[in-house]
Design an enzyme around this catalytic site. Structure first.
Site, PDB file in Angstrom:
ATOM      1  N   PHE A  90       0.804  -1.225   0.000  1.00 35.67           N
ATOM      2  CA  PHE A  90       0.000   0.000   0.000  1.00 35.67           C
ATOM      3  C   PHE A  90       0.837   1.275   0.000  1.00 35.67           C
ATOM      4  O   PHE A  90       0.388   2.330  -0.418  1.00 35.67           O
ATOM      5  CB  PHE A  90      -0.948   0.019   1.207  1.00 35.67           C
ATOM      6  CG  PHE A  90      -1.914  -1.154   1.222  1.00 35.67           C
ATOM      7  CD1 PHE A  90      -2.245  -1.838   0.053  1.00 35.67           C
ATOM      8  CD2 PHE A  90      -2.494  -1.561   2.410  1.00 35.67           C
ATOM      9  CE1 PHE A  90      -3.119  -2.906   0.071  1.00 35.67           C
ATOM     10  CE2 PHE A  90      -3.379  -2.634   2.446  1.00 35.67           C
ATOM     11  CZ  PHE A  90      -3.684  -3.308   1.264  1.00 35.67           C
ATOM     12  N   LYS A 177     -26.858  -2.386  12.648  1.00 37.87           N
ATOM     13  CA  LYS A 177     -27.591  -3.452  13.356  1.00 37.87           C
ATOM     14  C   LYS A 177     -29.084  -3.172  13.249  1.00 37.87           C
ATOM     15  O   LYS A 177     -29.532  -2.040  13.420  1.00 37.87           O
ATOM     16  CB  LYS A 177     -27.152  -3.517  14.828  1.00 37.87           C
ATOM     17  CG  LYS A 177     -25.718  -4.060  14.992  1.00 37.87           C
ATOM     18  CD  LYS A 177     -25.367  -4.229  16.447  1.00 37.87           C
ATOM     19  CE  LYS A 177     -23.892  -4.512  16.650  1.00 37.87           C
ATOM     20  NZ  LYS A 177     -23.516  -5.906  16.625  1.00 37.87           N
ATOM     21  N   GLU A 211     -19.206  -7.414  26.471  1.00 40.39           N
ATOM     22  CA  GLU A 211     -18.700  -8.460  25.575  1.00 40.39           C
ATOM     23  C   GLU A 211     -18.078  -9.571  26.399  1.00 40.39           C
ATOM     24  O   GLU A 211     -17.514  -9.315  27.462  1.00 40.39           O
ATOM     25  CB  GLU A 211     -17.618  -7.889  24.665  1.00 40.39           C
ATOM     26  CG  GLU A 211     -18.059  -6.716  23.831  1.00 40.39           C
ATOM     27  CD  GLU A 211     -16.918  -6.240  22.965  1.00 40.39           C
ATOM     28  OE1 GLU A 211     -16.669  -6.873  21.937  1.00 40.39           O
ATOM     29  OE2 GLU A 211     -16.253  -5.270  23.330  1.00 40.39           O
ATOM     30  N   ASP A 230     -12.080   2.455  22.108  1.00 33.65           N
ATOM     31  CA  ASP A 230     -12.467   1.335  21.238  1.00 33.65           C
ATOM     32  C   ASP A 230     -13.986   1.235  21.084  1.00 33.65           C
ATOM     33  O   ASP A 230     -14.482   0.897  20.013  1.00 33.65           O
ATOM     34  CB  ASP A 230     -11.917   0.023  21.822  1.00 33.65           C
ATOM     35  CG  ASP A 230     -12.159  -1.177  20.909  1.00 33.65           C
ATOM     36  OD1 ASP A 230     -11.905  -1.043  19.699  1.00 33.65           O
ATOM     37  OD2 ASP A 230     -12.601  -2.228  21.404  1.00 33.65           O
ATOM     38  N   HIS A 235     -19.331   3.407  19.249  1.00 26.84           N
ATOM     39  CA  HIS A 235     -20.587   2.642  19.275  1.00 26.84           C
ATOM     40  C   HIS A 235     -21.574   3.167  20.322  1.00 26.84           C
ATOM     41  O   HIS A 235     -22.747   3.398  20.015  1.00 26.84           O
ATOM     42  CB  HIS A 235     -20.299   1.164  19.554  1.00 26.84           C
ATOM     43  CG  HIS A 235     -19.338   0.536  18.575  1.00 26.84           C
ATOM     44  ND1 HIS A 235     -19.359   0.842  17.238  1.00 26.84           N
ATOM     45  CD2 HIS A 235     -18.347  -0.377  18.733  1.00 26.84           C
ATOM     46  CE1 HIS A 235     -18.407   0.138  16.625  1.00 26.84           C
ATOM     47  NE2 HIS A 235     -17.786  -0.605  17.513  1.00 26.84           N
ATOM     48  N   LYS A 341     -22.668 -11.757  26.918  1.00 24.35           N
ATOM     49  CA  LYS A 341     -22.633 -10.798  25.813  1.00 24.35           C
ATOM     50  C   LYS A 341     -24.009 -10.146  25.725  1.00 24.35           C
ATOM     51  O   LYS A 341     -25.005 -10.816  25.414  1.00 24.35           O
ATOM     52  CB  LYS A 341     -22.290 -11.495  24.490  1.00 24.35           C
ATOM     53  CG  LYS A 341     -22.248 -10.525  23.317  1.00 24.35           C
ATOM     54  CD  LYS A 341     -21.548 -11.130  22.111  1.00 24.35           C
ATOM     55  CE  LYS A 341     -21.632 -10.242  20.872  1.00 24.35           C
ATOM     56  NZ  LYS A 341     -20.741  -9.091  20.894  1.00 24.35           N
TER      57      LYS A 341
HETATM   58  C1  BG6 Z   1     -15.347  -3.300  17.402  1.00 23.46           C
HETATM   59  C2  BG6 Z   1     -14.315  -3.206  18.495  1.00 23.46           C
HETATM   60  O1  BG6 Z   1     -15.586  -2.047  16.841  1.00 23.46           O
HETATM   61  O2  BG6 Z   1     -16.578  -3.825  17.928  1.00 23.46           O
HETATM   62  C3  BG6 Z   1     -14.093  -4.583  19.134  1.00 23.46           C
HETATM   63  O3  BG6 Z   1     -13.094  -2.703  17.976  1.00 23.46           O
HETATM   64  C4  BG6 Z   1     -15.407  -5.142  19.603  1.00 23.46           C
HETATM   65  O4  BG6 Z   1     -13.171  -4.494  20.205  1.00 23.46           O
HETATM   66  C5  BG6 Z   1     -16.456  -5.120  18.491  1.00 23.46           C
HETATM   67  O5  BG6 Z   1     -15.192  -6.464  20.070  1.00 23.46           O
HETATM   68  C6  BG6 Z   1     -17.835  -5.516  19.026  1.00 23.46           C
HETATM   69  O6  BG6 Z   1     -18.748  -5.637  17.968  1.00 23.46           O
HETATM   70  P1  BG6 Z   1     -20.063  -6.527  18.146  1.00 23.46           P
HETATM   71  O7  BG6 Z   1     -20.841  -6.289  16.894  1.00 23.46           O
HETATM   72  O8  BG6 Z   1     -19.609  -7.939  18.323  1.00 23.46           O
HETATM   73  O9  BG6 Z   1     -20.760  -6.018  19.380  1.00 23.46           O
END
Ligand code: BG6
Length: 484
Positions: A90, A177, A211, A230, A235, A341
């Site tokens: 790249f 989602k 998680e 993260d 999110h 989870k």
């Molecule tokens: C990602 C993070 O954006 O989302 C990860 O970098 C995390 O650390 C993941 O595990 C979780 O995504 P989901 O869809 O499994 O909740």
């Protein structure tokens, strides 16, 4: 229609994200006949291998992700036909010639950067220098967009130098989602919900993203980042925006983003004076998940920083200083290696002003929006206990809308499937705007700087549990508790 002439150029095609999420999503779309027959996938990576070798390396994983019911030799062959592997360093512009030969001006190139953000600038420059870009080109950026406000601005400016904002798709896969989109429907298509969505009716909001996975194999990256950067900066912030934003004028990207950014701007700054009461950090230690022993964060095989105080859990009490939400706390928590989870948003309503049911204490209604597992919406309410004897008793019951069962579909599509389709259609409404991401970093930077200056330590918690006890106190001090 442009949709019919897309070349999807996947930078980082041999990486983890591509293997676990991007290629499976594309194959599911192919299975569902949602990809135009002439959509091509150019898979780019460093390794000097042929297309056949690349696809052979992907086959088993794709088979596992697709599942027996969907997998067939015919589908696999059709999918393989779409893919051309191109070996490119790249950082070396001379190697982009092979790519530019593959791209045709009459087709729309969608460049997907599934690479570390440190490469974005070089890739943009090399694409431009080798004549791969046209006015119609689009680019998809994976998170993280920067690691702080200044750096995020730099990334945006760099990419913005080569691509028009209308062609930049910043992915936050939580927006893809199904339940997240359903939140918009719930709020803006139902009068009774909409009418009670403010500080006169709502006591507080909880957003939990727990998680079970740990950091195994990702220590060197994650240790520089931590759970706030993260997960919370992106999110949880997006979920918060969708819960708190005003109704957009229309469902277009422009109007939705306008409303989301106002929420981020109204977030009260957490500073040196408030950080200790508003934020809890945690780090997992050795523990158990069912019968499996789990290694602590600092003891991971690739852990090379025994004094690390990077958080693998964070809980925050946030306030949105605007008319609708004044005085309503938003409790956010997210952690790795938790006992379950779960991703859910819980809206707790205020109790009634006066309780006429002597047999039952005045308890609040709750609306639980479950993103995973069992995507759905649950309204917790009180109703009469059946029977004719004694006083009228009340019991707590749930109105439960399980999306999978209610829709009659065989599976809920993965977020990336929806987002790929939107990029192909040119619809940015489920992607993050520039100002949103920059404002979100600004708020997080202030919070991080406050915890650094107050030396807010990480509290240990055993892997496979609910997180540190201090997180219970954060909410408990306000006479509330986490929804379990
Ligand atoms: C990602 C993070 O954006 O989302 C990860 O970098 C995390 O650390 C993941 O595990 C979780 O995504 P989901 O869809 O499994 O909740």
């Amino acid at each position: 229609m442009k949709d019919n002439h897309i070349d999807l150029v996947l930078f980082g095609a041999a990486g983890d994200l591509s293997r676990r999420k991007l290629l499976p999503a594309l194959m599911h779309l192919d299975y569902s006949e949602l990809l135009s027959p002439d959509l091509r996938i150019l898979a780019l990576s460093r390794e000097d291998i042929s297309t056949d070798q690349f696809m052979a390396g992907q086959e088993q994983t794709l088979k596992a992700y697709l599942g027996e019911q969907r997998w067939s030799e015919g589908l696999w062959q059709r999918f393989c036909q779409r893919v051309d592997y191109v070996s490119v360093q790249f950082t070396d512009i001379s190697q982009y010639a092979a790519l530019s030969q593959q791209l045709k001006p009459e087709r729309v190139a969608v460049f997907y950067f599934a690479t570390p953000p440190s490469l974005f600038q070089t890739i943009c420059e090399n694409l431009n220098g080798s004549g791969c870009l046209s006015e119609q080109s689009r680019v998809v950026l994976e998170k993280p967009i920067g690691r702080n406000h200044a750096n995020c601005k730099e990334v945006n400016e760099t990419v913005g130098h080569f691509f028009d904002e209308n062609g930049i798709y910043r992915i936050d896969h939580y927006l893809g989602k199904e339940t997240v989109q359903n939140l918009l429907a719930l709020r803006f298509a139902n009068r009774f919900i909409n009418a009670q969505w403010d500080n006169t009716c709502i006591d507080h909001v909880q957003i939990t993203v727990a998680e079970t996975v740990g950091i195994d194999g990702r220590f060197s990256y994650y240790d520089q980042v931590g759970q706030l950067r993260d997960m919370l900066q992106n999110h949880l912030m997006q979920l918060l925006c969708l819960v708190a934003m005003e109704p957009p004028n229309t469902m277009t990207a422009h109007d939705i983003r306008d409303e989301k950014v106002k929420v981020v701007r109204a977030l009260r700054v957490i500073d040196d004076a408030t950080v200790a009461d508003h934020v809890v950090r945690g780090q997992y230690t050795q523990g158990w998940y069912r019968a499996e022993e789990l290694t602590g964060y600092l003891d991971l095989e690739d852990a090379d920083n025994p004094d690390s105080d990077t958080e693998t859990f964070v809980a925050v009490k946030a306030f949105i200083d605007n008319w609708r939400w004044a005085g309503v706390p938003f409790y956010l928590r997210t952690g790795k290696r938790m006992g379950e989870k779960v991703t859910e948003i819980v809206i707790t309503y205020k109790t009634l002003a006066h309780n006429i049911f002597a047999s039952h204490e005045n308890s609040p209604n709750r609306l639980v929006i479950r993103l995973q597992p069992n995507e759905g919406i649950e309204m917790q309410m009180l109703s009469k206990q059946h029977g004719i004897e004694g006083d009228m008793g009340l019991i707590r019951q749930n109105l439960d809308l399980n999306f999978l069962a209610a829709s009659g579909i065989e599976r809920i599509p993965d977020a990336y499937e929806r987002l790929f389709l939107d990029v192909i259609r040119g619809d940015q409404s489920l992607f993050v705007g520039r100002e949103e991401v920059e404002q979100s970093w600004l708020w997080c930077d202030q919070l991080i700087s406050a915890w650094e200056s107050r030396r807010l330590k990480v509290n240990p918690y055993s892997a496979g549990t609910k997180g540190p006890a201090q997180a219970e106190l954060l909410i408990g001090r306000d006479g509330r508790s986490w929804h379990e």
